[in-house]
Write an enzyme that holds these catalytic residues in place. Structure first.
Site, mmCIF file in Angstrom:
data_model
loop_
_atom_site.group_PDB
_atom_site.id
_atom_site.type_symbol
_atom_site.label_atom_id
_atom_site.label_comp_id
_atom_site.label_asym_id
_atom_site.label_seq_id
_atom_site.Cartn_x
_atom_site.Cartn_y
_atom_site.Cartn_z
ATOM 1 N N LYS A 46 0.818 -1.189 0.000
ATOM 2 C CA LYS A 46 0.000 0.000 0.000
ATOM 3 C C LYS A 46 0.863 1.255 0.000
ATOM 4 O O LYS A 46 0.397 2.351 -0.267
ATOM 5 C CB LYS A 46 -0.878 0.030 1.274
ATOM 6 C CG LYS A 46 -1.728 -1.224 1.435
ATOM 7 C CD LYS A 46 -2.349 -1.281 2.840
ATOM 8 C CE LYS A 46 -3.037 -2.611 3.062
ATOM 9 N NZ LYS A 46 -3.279 -2.848 4.498
ATOM 10 N N GLY A 47 2.138 1.068 0.359
ATOM 11 C CA GLY A 47 3.015 2.211 0.639
ATOM 12 C C GLY A 47 3.182 3.192 -0.509
ATOM 13 O O GLY A 47 3.369 4.390 -0.276
ATOM 14 N N ASP A 106 14.753 -0.973 0.802
ATOM 15 C CA ASP A 106 15.538 -1.129 2.021
ATOM 16 C C ASP A 106 16.587 -2.211 1.749
ATOM 17 O O ASP A 106 17.631 -1.937 1.158
ATOM 18 C CB ASP A 106 14.556 -1.496 3.145
ATOM 19 C CG ASP A 106 15.184 -1.545 4.516
ATOM 20 O OD1 ASP A 106 16.100 -0.755 4.776
ATOM 21 O OD2 ASP A 106 14.758 -2.369 5.344
ATOM 22 N N ASP A 162 4.390 3.078 6.421
ATOM 23 C CA ASP A 162 3.745 2.744 7.678
ATOM 24 C C ASP A 162 4.708 2.116 8.677
ATOM 25 O O ASP A 162 5.779 1.622 8.318
ATOM 26 C CB ASP A 162 2.628 1.717 7.434
ATOM 27 C CG ASP A 162 3.199 0.330 7.103
ATOM 28 O OD1 ASP A 162 3.933 0.218 6.111
ATOM 29 O OD2 ASP A 162 2.929 -0.626 7.874
#
Ligand code: IMP
Ligand code: MG
Length: 185
Positions: A46-47, A106, A162
């Site tokens: 969703k990010g 990341d 989030d």
């Protein structure tokens, strides 16, 4: 726009205006590179929702958008690279110019898996646009054509990102206060 930063934010890393300016630059760059082509944007839920919504409005090339949802097994702050597709694309990407839009790279494990999956579907081209990247955390090399910002290794929240599904609505990117991640995951 929320006037002060959230109490769970240790430091605001990128304010809303800084993000908007960079997103506009990325939009121009992508529009130049894909001029005359038909772009197929793949947003990773969703990010990346906030980023892709803003980025699309800066594009001057013809484009379509679709979304994938993936879940990466791991703790809440570290991914494992073992990925499950929860929602797949509605259409074939064979022969299409595909641009994957991600919130953050990341370790690179999640994206690496996703790119392998998409490449097997034989798009004409496959590139990545990530709002954020943490180069020092990388465990696997990722060729990312478009990067918004390189940031330090801290866990960040806001503008779609989030922690335990919260904070996505913050209009800036901030560092989550470290004591809140202790014992998480
Ligand atoms: P990777 O597989 O380690 O590259 O992790 C990628 C995914 O982990 C991203 O798409 C995010 O959903 C999440 N993630 C990684 N770092 C952060 C962060 O600092 N804040 C919020 N989510 C993050
Ligand atoms: Mg996430």
């Amino acid at each position: 726009m929320q006037a002060t930063s959230h109490p769970d934010v240790g430091k605001v890393l990128l304010d809303g205006d800084t993000i908007s300016r960079r997103v506009a630059e990325l939009g121009q760059e992508i529009s130049r590179d894909y001029a005359g082509r038909d772009l197929f944007l793949v947003g990773v839920l969703k990010g990346a929702v906030f980023f892709i919504a803003d980025l699309m409005r800066e594009l001057e090339v013809s484009c379509e958008v679709d979304f994938m949802a993936i879940s990466s097994y791991g703790s809440s702050t570290d991914s494992s690279g073992v990925v499950r597709i929860l929602k797949d694309l509605d259409e074939s990407i064979e022969g299409r110019d595909v641009l994957v839009v991600e919130d953050i790279i990341d370790s690179g494990l999640t994206l690496s898996y996703l790119l392998r999956t998409l490449r097997a579907r034989q798009p004409r081209s496959l590139e990545v646009c990530a709002l954020l990247t943490k180069p020092t955390r990388r465990k696997i090399e990722i060729n990312c054509q478009y990067v918004g910002f390189e940031i330090p290794a801290d866990f960040v929240i806001g503008y779609g990102l989030d922690f335990a599904q919260k904070y996505r609505n913050l209009p800036y990117v901030g560092v989550l206060r470290e004591e809140l991640t202790v014992g998480a995951g």
